[in-house]
Design an enzyme around this catalytic site. Structure first.
Site, PDB file in Angstrom:
ATOM      1  CG  ASP A 129       4.045   1.997  -5.495  1.00  0.00           C
ATOM      2  OD1 ASP A 129       2.747   2.758  -5.995  1.00  0.00           O
ATOM      3  OD2 ASP A 129       4.155   0.507  -6.428  1.00  0.00           O
ATOM      4  NE  ARG A 130       5.725  -0.324   4.118  1.00  0.00           N
ATOM      5  CZ  ARG A 130       5.943   0.817   5.188  1.00  0.00           C
ATOM      6  NH1 ARG A 130       4.893   1.517   5.459  1.00  0.00           N
ATOM      7  NH2 ARG A 130       6.137   0.137   6.431  1.00  0.00           N
TER       8      ARG A 130
END
Length: 293
Positions: A129-130
């Site tokens: 995830d970012r």
């Protein structure tokens, strides 16, 4: 060029490529049409039987480097001619999600490829995830990508995470087996759902901070669903610190999740490789590496 492993002796080149390296049929067809395989420096057909001491060569064609190469300092954990392991910082996408985007980890890897004279697309084997930090694996050419994709599908690539979660995780060790699907009320959120995909997360409580009422947990996955750790820990009542999407308190500007370790067999030598990276001390504290692994 490499010397044929003993387990390849007596097989045809095509059989060895398919059963030992899991080379896709499309790639084999390309090698056949371009006469891209040699034995002892001589172009040969793929039905050639491999003999002891044969030296096999494969021509891997150059590709246009994608995405757009953009300089960003990379923390390289491991690299050879075939694979690259990088420590991803938080607040950065793994790959572009919009045309001409240049601020992702893949853009930085593309710049590294360009500087090293590697003419290949950037191939991430898995994602983070970012706002999750930690080790992530890239293939440096199409053949390595095909082999590593197969390893990922067969769960031969193992990833370990650490997270800070709210509350005291009473059970020292446990497994969460709960299917995950999309939340139809939110465009990006996932949720535990009877109609979702199988998702299995193993966790272990490492430490508990009574003053802050947070637990440090180590996690491993049998599956790799979007937001799996975040959904599962929230599901059992222990959302990640900072993960406001799943009920965490906004004490920090990201979810407290870090991919600390990655292990996999080398795509061509089968040598076991383990790469690790300590998490941000400002979030996880100054804890010795041995406490995590």
């Amino acid at each position: 060029m490499f010397e044929a492993p003993s387990s390849w002796i007596g097989l045809s080149l095509e059989q060895a490529f398919q059963t030992k390296w899991f080379v896709p049929k499309k790639m084999l067809h390309e090698w056949r049409m371009t006469k891209g395989v040699t034995v002892n420096k001589k172009i040969v057909p793929l039905h050639t039987i491999i003999s002891p001491n044969d030296h096999i060569g494969i021509h891997i064609k150059d590709e246009t480097i994608e995405p757009i190469p953009t300089y960003f300092p990379l923390h390289i954990v491991f690299e050879d001619d075939h694979v690259l392991v990088v420590n991803k910082p938080a607040h950065m996408d793994v790959h572009p999600t919009q045309p001409n985007q240049t601020n992702t980890l893949a853009n930085a890897v593309a710049f590294h490829f360009q500087c090293e004279g590697i003419y290949s697309k950037v191939r991430h084997i898995h994602r983070l995830d970012r706002d999750t930090s930690g080790v992530i694996l890239f293939a440096k050419h199409a053949l390595a990508g095909a082999v590593l994709d197969k390893y990922l599908a067969e769960r031969t690539i193992h990833r370990t995470y650490v997270a800070l979660v709210h509350g005291y995780v009473k059970q020292k060790k446990g497994t969460i087996d709960a299917p995950i699907g999309r939340d139809r009320h939110h465009p990006t959120r996932r949720r535990v759902s009877k109609t979702g995909d199988t998702a299995i997360t193993h966790y272990e409580r490492l430490q508990y901070d009574k003053q802050k009422n947070v637990s440090l947990v180590r996690l491993t996955l049998d599956t790799g669903k979007t937001h799996q750790i975040r959904v599962h820990m929230s599901y059992i009542g222990h959302p990640l610190v900072g993960d406001t999407l799943y009920g965490g308190k906004p004490w920090i500007d990201r979810q407290a999740l870090h991919a600390i370790s990655l292990s996999f067999p080398h795509p061509f030598t089968n040598e076991p490789i383990t790469c690790s990276s300590l998490p941000d001390e400002t979030i996880f504290g100054n804890i010795k590496r041995g406490a995590f692994l």
